[in-house]
Every structure is written in C-alpha cells, then in structure tokens.
Design a protein around this motif. Sequence first.
Motif, mmCIF file in Angstrom:
data_model
loop_
_atom_site.group_PDB
_atom_site.id
_atom_site.type_symbol
_atom_site.label_atom_id
_atom_site.label_comp_id
_atom_site.label_asym_id
_atom_site.label_seq_id
_atom_site.Cartn_x
_atom_site.Cartn_y
_atom_site.Cartn_z
ATOM 1 N N ASN A 26 36.932 34.359 51.029
ATOM 2 C CA ASN A 26 37.143 35.896 52.062
ATOM 3 C C ASN A 26 36.289 36.362 52.842
ATOM 4 N N ASP A 28 36.864 35.401 56.486
ATOM 5 C CA ASP A 28 37.150 36.518 57.276
ATOM 6 C C ASP A 28 36.961 38.021 57.383
ATOM 7 N N ILE A 29 37.535 38.343 55.934
ATOM 8 C CA ILE A 29 36.866 39.832 55.819
ATOM 9 C C ILE A 29 35.544 40.488 55.641
ATOM 10 N N VAL A 30 34.736 39.524 55.169
ATOM 11 C CA VAL A 30 33.164 39.430 55.114
ATOM 12 C C VAL A 30 33.161 39.683 55.965
ATOM 13 N N ALA A 32 34.049 40.217 59.377
ATOM 14 C CA ALA A 32 35.157 41.894 59.842
ATOM 15 C C ALA A 32 33.791 43.153 59.367
ATOM 16 N N ARG A 33 33.787 42.849 58.385
ATOM 17 C CA ARG A 33 32.981 44.048 57.958
ATOM 18 C C ARG A 33 31.556 43.844 57.629
ATOM 19 N N SER A 310 31.308 40.217 44.626
ATOM 20 C CA SER A 310 31.762 41.204 44.988
ATOM 21 C C SER A 310 30.090 41.910 45.105
ATOM 22 N N VAL A 313 27.576 40.411 47.567
ATOM 23 C CA VAL A 313 27.972 39.851 49.299
ATOM 24 C C VAL A 313 27.902 41.378 49.734
ATOM 25 N N ALA A 314 28.371 42.476 49.634
ATOM 26 C CA ALA A 314 28.163 43.949 49.635
ATOM 27 C C ALA A 314 27.113 44.066 49.823
ATOM 28 N N ILE A 317 26.639 42.486 53.225
ATOM 29 C CA ILE A 317 27.372 42.747 54.391
ATOM 30 C C ILE A 317 26.361 44.018 54.778
ATOM 31 N N ARG A 321 24.309 44.446 58.680
ATOM 32 C CA ARG A 321 24.961 45.894 59.171
ATOM 33 C C ARG A 321 24.008 46.258 60.124
ATOM 34 N N GLY A 322 22.062 45.610 59.130
ATOM 35 C CA GLY A 322 21.100 46.243 58.948
ATOM 36 C C GLY A 322 21.672 47.321 58.311
ATOM 37 N N ARG A 323 21.978 47.890 57.505
ATOM 38 C CA ARG A 323 22.077 49.160 56.525
ATOM 39 C C ARG A 323 20.658 48.713 55.956
#
Lengths: 427, 427
Positions: A26, A28-30, A32-33, A310, A313-314, A317, A321-323
Amino acid sequence: MSKPLSIGVAGLGTVGAGVLKLLAQNGDIVAARAGRPVTVGAVSARTRGRDRGVTLDGLRWHDDPVALAADPGVDVVVELIGGSGGPARALVEAAIAAGKPVVTANKALLAVHGAAIAEMAEGRGVPLAFEAAVAGGIPAIKGLREGLAANRLMRVAGILNGTCNYILTTMREQGREFGDVLAEAQALGYAEADPSFDIDGVDAAHKLAILAALAFGRPVDFDAVHVEGIREITAMDIAFAGELGYRIKLLGIAGRDEAGISARVHPCMVPVAAPIARVDGVFNAVVAEGDFVGRVMLEGRGAGAGPTASAVVADLIDIARGRHTPVWGGALDVAPAVPMERHRGAYYLRLMVLDRPGVIADVTGILRDGAISLESMLQRGRAPGEAVPVVLTTHDCEEAAMRAALDRIAALDAVLEKPALIRIEAL
Amino acid sequence: MSKPLSIGVAGLGTVGAGVLKLLAQNGDIVAARAGRPVTVGAVSARTRGRDRGVTLDGLRWHDDPVALAADPGVDVVVELIGGSGGPARALVEAAIAAGKPVVTANKALLAVHGAAIAEMAEGRGVPLAFEAAVAGGIPAIKGLREGLAANRLMRVAGILNGTCNYILTTMREQGREFGDVLAEAQALGYAEADPSFDIDGVDAAHKLAILAALAFGRPVDFDAVHVEGIREITAMDIAFAGELGYRIKLLGIAGRDEAGISARVHPCMVPVAAPIARVDGVFNAVVAEGDFVGRVMLEGRGAGAGPTASAVVADLIDIARGRHTPVWGGALDVAPAVPMERHRGAYYLRLMVLDRPGVIADVTGILRDGAISLESMLQRGRAPGEAVPVVLTTHDCEEAAMRAALDRIAALDAVLEKPALIRIEAL
C-alpha cells in the motif's frame, strides 16, 4: 511531495513482517495520506536468514536493535521486539535520546515503564506513538485521546484479549470446559505454549492501564490495576450465565468517580443485550462513556499481522504529517487510585453444596450479616446427600463485604468446593 | 500555556447551544487537551432574545453570520447553521477567504458543495474540519481518515440516520406500521414535522457521500449516490425478514472494486448475526473494511446536542494543536462511479398475488428468463381467490436484470400490488 520518511524496524516477527508487507503493498496509499513516501531504511532482528515472506534486499541490517537509534538513515524507530524491559526499552530510550520519534506496539513496556518513557519523550519533544499497543487494528488510542477529547470520560472498558475472548466464546458455543478449549486453541496457534500472560489477564491489564491513562489524562499506573484471569471459569457457570440473561466476558474496566480512579480486569457477567456481549471470538472492543458523547463502542480485530501493521503505519502517517498529541492526551487528573476492596457492584456466586436442609439458611444468613442483599437464588434439581450447585445473585454491595462473606461461606461444612464468584456489570 | 483559541459560533440551535455548554462545563479538559483554552468570542443567530440555557453575556453578537469571518477577535469559525447553500455556504467561504479555519457539522453543505469548498480550503492552506457532519459523536471521520489511513478500503457502510433506525427498530419491536410509528416519532420530537429529508434517505446519502470520499480518497460526489428511503417498508416485510434470519436496516454502503466506486442508500436485509444488525434505536454505526485491518465497526449516538458538540470540540482541539489532515485524506483515487444498474447482489421480493394455480409458475418463469436464480420461495397460508403474500429470495444477480424482471412481474394480472423489493447484504 516532501522527502521520504525513513523508518528503522526492530523485530521482524509476525507484526514486523506485516509492517514491511503493508508498506510494500500500500505504498501509494501511505504516501498520499502521509504527504510523502514512508520507506524502510534499516531493520534489526535476532535471526538473519529466516524466510519472513518479505524481502529485506537493500535494507541495512543491525544485529543490535539499539544501533537503529544511531543509524543516520533512520528518521523514526519502530519497536516491535516486545517485552517490558531489555532490548525494547533500551531501543526506545536510545531513540528518544537521539531525538527520533518512536512507534511501538509494546503494551508491556508502556504499562510498566510508560510513565518514565513518556516523561522522557515529552521532555525532549519527541513523538511517542503506540496505537498498535491496544486493541490491534481498532483506532482506540486515537479515538479516545483525540476523537473523544472534549469529554469528561466516566468509564472506559473493553474486551482487550482475543485469546480469552476466543476461549470463552468457544466454551459457550460448544459447552466445553476451559482446559479442553485452551489445549485446542494452543494447537491452532490462537494461544501461546505458555498461555499465562493471556489467560491470567496480564495482557488485558497492560492494555487497560494504557487506556485508563488516556481516558483520565494521567500517567500510566499498571500497579493499580486489579487483575484476575479466566482459568476458573467453568462450563457450568457459562450455562448459568445464559440462563440468567448474561454472557461471561473477560473485561478490563476503568472508572472515574468522586473517590478516584479504579481499574480492574476480571471475568464479568454482562447482559446479553449489551453491545459488548455480542463481541465474540478473536474480536476486541473498547467502550467509552463520556459526559457529552454518551456511549461509544469501537470493535475490530485486536491482534494479528494485518491489524497491528495497520495501526503501526497509521502512527507513521501521523508522524509524517506532523500530527502530534501529548502522550496521555494532556494530563489533568491527579485523582487517587481506588483499591478493589472499595469496588461496589452486583455479584454472581455459585456454590457446590451438600443437598441437605439448612444449608441455604446458613448461606443467606452470612450474606445478611454482611448487609448483602440477595437478588435471586437458584437451586436446580435435588440429590439428597450429594453435591448440587446453588446460584445466588446479589444487589450492589462492596467488594470487601462480599469477600468477607465468601470466606465464611467457603468455611461451611456443607460447602464442598471453592465458591465461584463472578462480578455482574451493566455496560 | 499558549494564548486562547477564540471561536465564533454561527447558529445557536440545539447543537450551537451544546457547544457553548460543553466549553463552559469542560473548559479545563478542553484546555489541557488543546494545549490552550478554547473560548467563545462571538456568536450569530437569527433570534437574539431566546433562552438557550446558556449565557451569551460578554459575547459579541453579529446579526449577519458572515460578519463572524471578518471579526478580528475570531480565530476559528464554527458553522452550525445548516442547509446546503445560503448563509452557511457564504460564511464558510468567507472564513476560508479570510484564512480562518472552519469547523462545520453541515453534511448537506459538504455533500453538495464539498468538492469546491475543500479545493478552496486546501488552496489556501486553511483547515476545514467536519467530524460532526457524519454519525454525530462517533469519531468516524478521524477513524477512517487517520486511524485506518494505511489501508486500501474495500467498503464503508453504516447506519447513518437515527430517525430511520428508530422507526425501523420500533416497527420491528412493536409490530407496527411505518405511518403509525412515524407519527409517534414526530410527536416525541425524534422526527421532524417534514420528515422527508430523513425518511427518504437524503440525510444518510449526504453522510455516505462524505464517508465514500474519505474512504476512497477522492472529492465528494453526492450525485453519484443512489438513494431510497424507508417509506415503503411494511410490518409484513419486517416480519418476513425475521423469519428468514434478517433485520431490515437503512444502510449507506459505498464500495470499491475493479469497476469503480459505488455508493447507495436503501433499506437492506442484513443477517441477524451481523454486528450492524444489532445497532438499534437512535444509535448510528459505521463499518469499514480494509485490506490489512479487516472489519472495524464504530458505534454510538449519531445526533443530539451532546454527541454533536463532542465532535465539534474535538475538531477545535485538533486545530488548537495544529493537527492537520487533508480534507479527503490525501486524494488518490480517480475511479469512475458505478451506476446502480450494475449493482450485483441478492434480493428479497414480496408479492401480493391472487391465490390461484399458475401464478408462481408465471413469476418464476420471468425470473428464469432474466437468468435470476431463486434461493427460496415462501407462500404462507391459502386463500383461494384472494390476495396472499409470496416471498422470494434470489442468489446474486444484476440490478438491471432484477428491475426488468420486476417490471414484468408487476404487470401480471395476478399480482395485485406494487411488489416489495429489498436488497440482501452480507456485512
């Protein structure tokens, strides 16, 4: 798109291999997100040659996991070694000291040393993420700490160990005994060769300690968790539970009231109509009750390579994103821990008694002396002179009173076995 | 602690008053979790004097909501006016143009104009948050867009309208007809005086359009959602569903396969054992299926002042902390929309037919001509010369074939009413 986030993965067991597989499949998904690719730069594990179903080509290998923290090509350390001390702790502390964000699935480490580790991470402003440590793929940490952040939570509870839930579900569905179902679960790989960590409630207690810290905004306090497992649950009690309109689940329950914070893991009877009563097999669930949101339940797979990857990797992400969220959500609660003796609730008791006149009068007399009020009594069948089960349920009373009464009941001549005690919970 | 985040609240209905109440009551929690106090600087509503159970003392009042965007004392605009256009849209666009983050609970606005509004917000780098727009207090947006971000989602589905779920639950539990229960729900305030928005599935479709956009990472596309409501559900069909092992729920379901993305809202028969089948009354639920996480279900209150305020303030805490997520999670999917005619699934048909020889043969002949394979047929009781119900369930077939067959069946002389068609879903 920004430069890739390069991770170092320590521990290449089921979960570590799952993370590598997810990032490959995944990617590509990772990307993008996450706003940028998440790539694996280096790995560490005990055995080098083993086939893990994923390629390690082109990845730097470190025999010593702690070396990942010093690897200049590693931006984030992913700790999947497990265990409450040893190399896992050394790696996490080295990463934080090096200013590198840490993602871990290690509930034991967080439950036992989480207060100190979190303090170190916050002191240095380093993200410490652990969605995978509780309830596998269910976004329980994020749900509680961010999703329900506006609420004063009164309670958080959950089915936090899939092995126990599988065993209890199978016992109920097939009318079988604990030892029998455990042996089968071990043969099927659903339970460990040494199952005590799961079936004695320790794993669930680690997770509950973490959830309680998030729910009530204070550092994790594993020592304050009361822990009982499921070894003593019998097919007979499961059958009686069904007759009374309950299911038996191993729950972790943390609550906050005027007296303080309580946290306990033990088998519970929950009404069949409660949503959590229907969470069966290897599924986990987390229920939270907040003053504005009411009751929210999150349900899903609590373990396994896919769900855990899952969650890992969340977290990656979020970091990409720096969250950022403070470890315990923003600490605020300095309430004392309430000991189990002060717990108030309803109880199910099942006694094996000699079927002769006067026994019930003795038992109910002891309960009366303890100011414990009976809700129901059930004695099925007659077998004069032999052992028969007697089931009693009580109204709410204090744990200390119930334990004192139970000691007296167990000492009666006509009571032939250790009484079974299961707490009744309205969820 | 940093300087307070000052919000401007437009719309002081149930939800707006709930947000003010939450910030007053849980101000300490919100400040701890947000890292700074969240305060209300200004408000706007239609009627000034009304008693809302919260004090407006010291708050600047704007008769025109759009003025909130220009108020220099407002850092974040909270839009709780509702409606897909008009002042709500004008306010949101003015706030984004002024560079002020927006928090909205407005599903209609997002479903209909969300693609353009999101583009505007992302173009200017302004946060646009809408946790409260879908499933009330359940952290469904956060759960999907962040919690399950590592997954390729195959499906997202949910019970997204509490009014419909309450009506269907009551019809089942009390064996009553739709119109009767609707009238009662209106009297109790659970349904609007003009209930069409809820019971015709439009509200659920707004929410599904948003969930589909997040799940599949593409701008919201409300026009592609197939919408049917619950007006035609009868007590008889609910009873037959029970007999067949199903419950009838109004579901929103969005799926992604090789053909593209499908999105549909309609009554469904779901197996009684499916977790979503047990979500009753005003509760909502969102189920997501991902390639690594498997099935995750989130359940809670989908409406009301408390749950909605909980979601609005969670968004404010994210904004105060600087936690930012792209509106559609990080767009990546350019898959075409799959029209409802291409849907494949199993069907329940209930016909009212004249009880005379040959009718079943005519009906089954039409299904055979359409290459539709029967799974079961049920004809209860006999009443020669009168109307009797006949229930048929099919194996998977294509919607277009089913509709063509249904037109022919409806045209048969012996079929006395419009046939009932309910899709069967395995969730």
